[in-house]
Design a protein around this motif. Sequence first.
Motif, PDB file in Angstrom:
ATOM      1  N   GLY A   1       0.842  -1.328  -0.162  1.00 16.11           N
ATOM      2  CA  GLY A   1       0.010   0.112   0.155  1.00 16.11           C
ATOM      3  C   GLY A   1       0.873   1.365  -0.166  1.00 16.11           C
ATOM      4  O   GLY A   1       1.853   1.450   0.720  1.00 16.11           O
ATOM      5  N   ILE A   2       0.478   2.338  -0.791  1.00 13.82           N
ATOM      6  CA  ILE A   2       1.266   3.399  -0.876  1.00 13.82           C
ATOM      7  C   ILE A   2       0.045   4.519  -0.279  1.00 13.82           C
ATOM      8  O   ILE A   2      -1.056   4.833  -0.538  1.00 13.82           O
ATOM      9  N   SER A   3       0.807   5.293   0.714  1.00 15.11           N
ATOM     10  CA  SER A   3       0.126   6.370   1.556  1.00 15.11           C
ATOM     11  C   SER A   3      -0.221   7.380   0.273  1.00 15.11           C
ATOM     12  O   SER A   3       0.479   7.828  -0.640  1.00 15.11           O
ATOM     13  N   MET A   4      -1.271   7.970   0.708  1.00 16.42           N
ATOM     14  CA  MET A   4      -2.042   9.000  -0.061  1.00 16.42           C
ATOM     15  C   MET A   4      -1.367  10.340  -0.194  1.00 16.42           C
ATOM     16  O   MET A   4      -0.984  11.129  -0.884  1.00 16.42           O
ATOM     17  N   ASN A   5      -0.359  10.270   1.053  1.00  8.23           N
ATOM     18  CA  ASN A   5       0.510  11.746   1.013  1.00  8.23           C
ATOM     19  C   ASN A   5       1.790  11.551  -0.058  1.00  8.23           C
ATOM     20  O   ASN A   5       2.341  12.498  -0.340  1.00  8.23           O
ATOM     21  N   LEU A   6       1.903  10.214  -0.573  1.00  6.97           N
ATOM     22  CA  LEU A   6       2.973  10.069  -1.624  1.00  6.97           C
ATOM     23  C   LEU A   6       2.330  10.217  -3.336  1.00  6.97           C
ATOM     24  O   LEU A   6       3.011  10.323  -4.097  1.00  6.97           O
ATOM     25  N   LEU A   7       0.808  10.304  -3.045  1.00  5.92           N
ATOM     26  CA  LEU A   7       0.262  10.168  -4.324  1.00  5.92           C
ATOM     27  C   LEU A   7      -0.318  11.584  -4.562  1.00  5.92           C
ATOM     28  O   LEU A   7      -0.465  12.141  -5.745  1.00  5.92           O
ATOM     29  N   ALA A   8      -0.649  12.568  -3.616  1.00  4.53           N
ATOM     30  CA  ALA A   8      -1.267  13.864  -3.740  1.00  4.53           C
ATOM     31  C   ALA A   8      -0.250  14.758  -4.091  1.00  4.53           C
ATOM     32  O   ALA A   8       1.014  14.665  -3.763  1.00  4.53           O
ATOM     33  N   TYR A   9      -0.694  15.708  -4.934  1.00  6.11           N
ATOM     34  CA  TYR A   9       0.078  17.043  -5.347  1.00  6.11           C
ATOM     35  C   TYR A   9       0.145  18.077  -4.231  1.00  6.11           C
ATOM     36  O   TYR A   9      -0.761  18.718  -4.040  1.00  6.11           O
ATOM     37  N   ARG A  10       1.298  18.012  -3.464  1.00  5.56           N
ATOM     38  CA  ARG A  10       1.196  19.048  -2.524  1.00  5.56           C
ATOM     39  C   ARG A  10       2.503  19.791  -2.591  1.00  5.56           C
ATOM     40  O   ARG A  10       3.584  19.495  -3.093  1.00  5.56           O
ATOM     41  N   LEU A  11       2.554  20.737  -1.577  1.00  5.61           N
ATOM     42  CA  LEU A  11       3.925  21.379  -1.368  1.00  5.61           C
ATOM     43  C   LEU A  11       4.936  20.770  -0.639  1.00  5.61           C
ATOM     44  O   LEU A  11       4.785  19.980   0.241  1.00  5.61           O
ATOM     45  N   PRO A  12       6.326  21.032  -1.152  1.00  6.17           N
ATOM     46  CA  PRO A  12       7.315  20.093  -0.682  1.00  6.17           C
ATOM     47  C   PRO A  12       7.787  20.548   0.846  1.00  6.17           C
ATOM     48  O   PRO A  12       7.618  21.879   1.142  1.00  6.17           O
ATOM     49  N   ASP A  13       7.973  19.439   1.535  1.00  2.00           N
ATOM     50  CA  ASP A  13       8.737  19.873   2.933  1.00  2.00           C
ATOM     51  C   ASP A  13       9.836  20.412   2.952  1.00  2.00           C
ATOM     52  O   ASP A  13      10.346  20.996   3.826  1.00  2.00           O
ATOM     53  N   ARG A  14      10.784  19.987   1.788  1.00  7.54           N
ATOM     54  CA  ARG A  14      12.301  20.326   1.960  1.00  7.54           C
ATOM     55  C   ARG A  14      12.476  20.666   0.452  1.00  7.54           C
ATOM     56  O   ARG A  14      11.897  20.224  -0.423  1.00  7.54           O
ATOM     57  N   VAL A  15      13.227  21.802   0.345  1.00 12.81           N
ATOM     58  CA  VAL A  15      13.758  22.174  -1.035  1.00 12.81           C
ATOM     59  C   VAL A  15      15.243  22.066  -1.021  1.00 12.81           C
ATOM     60  O   VAL A  15      15.805  22.406  -0.003  1.00 12.81           O
ATOM     61  N   TYR A  16      15.905  21.826  -2.063  1.00 12.35           N
ATOM     62  CA  TYR A  16      17.158  21.539  -2.310  1.00 12.35           C
ATOM     63  C   TYR A  16      17.751  22.189  -3.592  1.00 12.35           C
ATOM     64  O   TYR A  16      17.154  21.996  -4.656  1.00 12.35           O
ATOM     65  N   ARG A  17      18.975  22.768  -3.414  1.00 12.52           N
ATOM     66  CA  ARG A  17      19.703  23.248  -4.521  1.00 12.52           C
ATOM     67  C   ARG A  17      20.903  22.795  -4.902  1.00 12.52           C
ATOM     68  O   ARG A  17      21.636  22.475  -3.791  1.00 12.52           O
ATOM     69  N   SER A  18      21.390  22.320  -5.976  1.00 13.12           N
ATOM     70  CA  SER A  18      22.777  21.974  -6.167  1.00 13.12           C
ATOM     71  C   SER A  18      23.356  22.475  -7.334  1.00 13.12           C
ATOM     72  O   SER A  18      22.786  22.966  -8.508  1.00 13.12           O
ATOM     73  N   ASP A  19      24.596  22.189  -7.647  1.00 12.79           N
ATOM     74  CA  ASP A  19      25.359  22.618  -8.971  1.00 12.79           C
ATOM     75  C   ASP A  19      26.610  21.704  -8.927  1.00 12.79           C
ATOM     76  O   ASP A  19      27.009  20.928  -8.036  1.00 12.79           O
ATOM     77  N   SER A  20      27.406  21.628 -10.081  1.00 12.36           N
ATOM     78  CA  SER A  20      28.510  21.024 -10.050  1.00 12.36           C
ATOM     79  C   SER A  20      29.275  21.802 -11.353  1.00 12.36           C
ATOM     80  O   SER A  20      28.992  22.625 -12.170  1.00 12.36           O
ATOM     81  N   CYS A  21      30.750  21.328 -11.293  1.00 14.07           N
ATOM     82  CA  CYS A  21      31.672  21.807 -12.458  1.00 14.07           C
ATOM     83  C   CYS A  21      32.395  20.538 -12.635  1.00 14.07           C
ATOM     84  O   CYS A  21      32.705  19.646 -12.013  1.00 14.07           O
ATOM     85  N   PRO A  22      33.158  20.590 -13.745  1.00 16.01           N
ATOM     86  CA  PRO A  22      34.106  19.499 -14.174  1.00 16.01           C
ATOM     87  C   PRO A  22      35.214  18.887 -12.690  1.00 16.01           C
ATOM     88  O   PRO A  22      35.456  17.950 -12.746  1.00 16.01           O
ATOM     89  N   ALA A  23      35.368  20.065 -11.834  1.00 17.57           N
ATOM     90  CA  ALA A  23      36.194  19.807 -10.572  1.00 17.57           C
ATOM     91  C   ALA A  23      35.551  19.587  -9.157  1.00 17.57           C
ATOM     92  O   ALA A  23      36.484  19.173  -8.365  1.00 17.57           O
ATOM     93  N   GLY A  24      34.309  19.631  -9.191  1.00 17.41           N
ATOM     94  CA  GLY A  24      33.729  19.747  -7.906  1.00 17.41           C
ATOM     95  C   GLY A  24      31.947  19.565  -8.061  1.00 17.41           C
ATOM     96  O   GLY A  24      31.452  19.833  -8.798  1.00 17.41           O
ATOM     97  N   LEU A  25      31.489  19.313  -6.748  1.00 16.90           N
ATOM     98  CA  LEU A  25      30.215  19.268  -6.848  1.00 16.90           C
ATOM     99  C   LEU A  25      29.757  20.033  -5.298  1.00 16.90           C
ATOM    100  O   LEU A  25      30.459  20.106  -4.436  1.00 16.90           O
ATOM    101  N   GLY A  26      28.329  20.329  -5.283  1.00 17.46           N
ATOM    102  CA  GLY A  26      27.925  21.186  -3.962  1.00 17.46           C
ATOM    103  C   GLY A  26      26.576  21.364  -4.119  1.00 17.46           C
ATOM    104  O   GLY A  26      25.770  21.337  -5.108  1.00 17.46           O
ATOM    105  N   GLY A  27      25.986  21.656  -2.902  1.00 23.25           N
ATOM    106  CA  GLY A  27      24.521  21.851  -2.605  1.00 23.25           C
ATOM    107  C   GLY A  27      24.283  22.323  -1.418  1.00 23.25           C
ATOM    108  O   GLY A  27      24.882  21.978  -0.260  1.00 23.25           O
ATOM    109  N   TYR A  28      22.934  22.524  -1.116  1.00 21.39           N
ATOM    110  CA  TYR A  28      22.370  22.921   0.212  1.00 21.39           C
ATOM    111  C   TYR A  28      21.073  23.015   0.044  1.00 21.39           C
ATOM    112  O   TYR A  28      20.294  22.864  -0.745  1.00 21.39           O
TER     113      TYR A  28
END
Length: 411
Positions: free
Chosen positions: A89-116
């Motif tokens: 069974g799948i919770s309806m919380n995983l099926l409903a279209y809703r606001l995110p609880d967490r937001v992540y941003r990330s980026d990379s270049c050929p020499a490194g990676l990072g995010g927050y």
Amino acid sequence: MSLPENKFKAWTASIQSMIDSREIRAKELETNIGRLVHVSQILPEINHFLNGYRSLLNRAKHQRKAKVPLHVVADCHILLKFLEKAHEGISMNLLAYRLPDRVYRSDSCPAGLGGYSDQGFAWHYYLPPDLLFRASNNLLEHIASIITMWIDVLAGRLHKDDCILSMTDSSTSEGWARKSNFDTDPFNQDPTFDPQEPKARAAVCRKFAEICLDNDLRHFSQWFPGKENDVSDALSRDDDRIDAQLTSLLYSHVPSQMPSHFEIVPLPSEILSWLTALLQSLTVKKQLRERHKRTKIGRSRDGPSTQNLSDSGATSSSMGSQGHNESSSWERLPWLCERGNFRDQLMRSWLKQQSEVPFHMWHRPSGRMTGQTPQETTTETLDDFYLGYTELLERKIQRKNNKRHYQQASC
């Protein structure tokens, strides 16, 4: 919402038979794909594991029975986990279209990676010389987006039924987060075909799907302009600055992109081991070599720094302009903490995209085939529509009456 018992048993038995016999007919494989696409309506991560099935189907159509390669067998075992999850069974919380609880941003270049994250937990990793120029930047971008949320999973900051939004300035990575389709077929006859990169891409996408499946997470992805991603860009590029100095410069130069709390955390050993093994599976490619460029944040106007990592500790060899005096303690300004909900601020572009009406998907009552649909339809057009329908109805009634009169006259 769950998969019924009878379907679960029948679908599981079909996949298990495929594993045991290591061969399958095209018709049976096509049926299995249709069933799994049905399950993907409640478990969209399953779409990352169907490419092997579809490649095998193309080959099976020209044979009586097709041999099932090992990489498809491995997919079968994971797909059995998806079916078991759907059956539980799948919770309806995983099926409903809703606001995110967490937001992540990330980026990379050929020499490194990072995010927050919107909570201010950041990370960066600069590739050692033996791992440079092995993966394309699109692949590194996608790895960075996965690591950013994976860190919170391992730290216990993400919980069951949480909804997350991964934001990246790579449209390719944004698409891979939803569905991947890489050619990893070992029977590919193209002499120029190199299976290394597609296999690595598939491994990254599947790792992401497994994390979401095992931790019951709902995921959205969003592209946004790179000019709004200065924080992640600096995390992935500025290897010549210590964490405290980089944090201070980011608060000074891009305060609108910074949360009130910002902490650069070390990369967990589990993630580091996985990333190292993945990159070691790839060979160094000459076409990926390029000169490392650091950001212009807090540097002189002559251009981005390309110097080597400084050995002087907290002292940076590049100082800011004369008009900007950095605090010796590298403390953030108090007024920066007095802002509203930073999570809502980060996902503003995502919210705007969700509110836009997809006019290209609607019928155009104006009859125009190009351009945006008008906000309203003129009354004259509606009158013509109803008038035309009335005339058509009257003609039908007239024909029916004529037929009735003819029948009565013949009697």
